[in-house]
Design a protein around this motif. Structure first.
Motif, PDB file in Angstrom:
ATOM      1  N   SER A 122       0.821  -1.207   0.000  1.00 15.46           N
ATOM      2  CA  SER A 122       0.000   0.000   0.000  1.00 15.46           C
ATOM      3  C   SER A 122       0.858   1.262   0.000  1.00 15.46           C
ATOM      4  O   SER A 122       0.543   2.227  -0.695  1.00 15.46           O
ATOM      5  CB  SER A 122      -0.930  -0.002   1.196  1.00 15.46           C
ATOM      6  OG  SER A 122      -1.657   1.191   1.252  1.00 15.46           O
ATOM      7  N   GLN A 123       1.950   1.269   0.770  1.00 12.91           N
ATOM      8  CA  GLN A 123       2.842   2.428   0.789  1.00 12.91           C
ATOM      9  C   GLN A 123       3.516   2.621  -0.563  1.00 12.91           C
ATOM     10  O   GLN A 123       3.725   3.752  -0.994  1.00 12.91           O
ATOM     11  CB  GLN A 123       3.894   2.274   1.883  1.00 12.91           C
ATOM     12  CG  GLN A 123       3.328   2.439   3.272  1.00 12.91           C
ATOM     13  CD  GLN A 123       4.396   2.279   4.334  1.00 12.91           C
ATOM     14  OE1 GLN A 123       5.457   1.725   4.081  1.00 12.91           O
ATOM     15  NE2 GLN A 123       4.108   2.768   5.534  1.00 12.91           N
ATOM     16  N   THR A 173       0.942   4.234  -2.818  1.00  9.59           N
ATOM     17  CA  THR A 173       0.757   5.632  -2.445  1.00  9.59           C
ATOM     18  C   THR A 173       1.918   6.480  -2.948  1.00  9.59           C
ATOM     19  O   THR A 173       1.711   7.554  -3.524  1.00  9.59           O
ATOM     20  CB  THR A 173       0.618   5.772  -0.917  1.00  9.59           C
ATOM     21  OG1 THR A 173      -0.512   5.007  -0.492  1.00  9.59           O
ATOM     22  CG2 THR A 173       0.445   7.217  -0.500  1.00  9.59           C
ATOM     23  N   ALA A 174       3.132   5.999  -2.755  1.00  9.42           N
ATOM     24  CA  ALA A 174       4.304   6.731  -3.237  1.00  9.42           C
ATOM     25  C   ALA A 174       4.254   6.874  -4.749  1.00  9.42           C
ATOM     26  O   ALA A 174       4.570   7.948  -5.289  1.00  9.42           O
ATOM     27  CB  ALA A 174       5.583   6.015  -2.806  1.00  9.42           C
ATOM     28  N   ALA A 226       1.566   6.902  -6.643  1.00 11.61           N
ATOM     29  CA  ALA A 226       0.486   7.839  -6.972  1.00 11.61           C
ATOM     30  C   ALA A 226       0.962   9.286  -6.827  1.00 11.61           C
ATOM     31  O   ALA A 226       0.671  10.133  -7.682  1.00 11.61           O
ATOM     32  CB  ALA A 226      -0.725   7.580  -6.091  1.00 11.61           C
ATOM     33  N   PHE A 227       1.708   9.582  -5.766  1.00  8.94           N
ATOM     34  CA  PHE A 227       2.245  10.923  -5.584  1.00  8.94           C
ATOM     35  C   PHE A 227       3.251  11.256  -6.675  1.00  8.94           C
ATOM     36  O   PHE A 227       3.293  12.386  -7.175  1.00  8.94           O
ATOM     37  CB  PHE A 227       2.870  11.080  -4.194  1.00  8.94           C
ATOM     38  CG  PHE A 227       1.865  11.414  -3.132  1.00  8.94           C
ATOM     39  CD1 PHE A 227       1.451  12.722  -2.946  1.00  8.94           C
ATOM     40  CD2 PHE A 227       1.341  10.426  -2.318  1.00  8.94           C
ATOM     41  CE1 PHE A 227       0.525  13.044  -1.973  1.00  8.94           C
ATOM     42  CE2 PHE A 227       0.410  10.738  -1.338  1.00  8.94           C
ATOM     43  CZ  PHE A 227      -0.002  12.041  -1.163  1.00  8.94           C
TER      44      PHE A 227
END
Length: 91
Positions: free
Chosen positions: A2-3, A6-7, A9-10
């Motif tokens: 998940s991290q 997220t990274a 996506a940013f």
């Protein structure tokens, strides 16, 4: 996992906002990460509140991420990129 997503996506959002500046703002020259402001018609403007909505959105995102600042020069207000946003110029 998940991290990692997220990274990623940013990273995609950062790159997209720099690309939006490349398309809508006025690049001062190829050697500096400085972008002049323009309105919806491509006419240069002096203040961020007069700029194209896409430019304002891109700046807001990048500024919140610590990747852009506004600077004043003789022609008015400009956006300067910093940090890893510099990696996305010219992609």
């Amino acid at each position: 996992m998940s991290q990692d997503l997220t990274a990623r996506a940013f990273e995609i959002a950062d790159q997209s906002m720099v690309e939006l500046l490349n398309c809508h703002a006025v690049r001062h020259d190829a050697l500096t990460p400085i972008f002049g402001l323009s309105d919806e018609n491509g006419i240069e403007v002096e203040a961020i509140d007069e700029a194209d909505q896409g430019i304002r959105d891109a700046f807001e995102w990048l500024h919140l991420r610590g990747l852009a600042d506004l600077i004043e020069d003789a022609a008015g207000t400009c956006i300067v990129l910093k940090g890893h946003a510099l990696d996305y110029i010219g992609c």
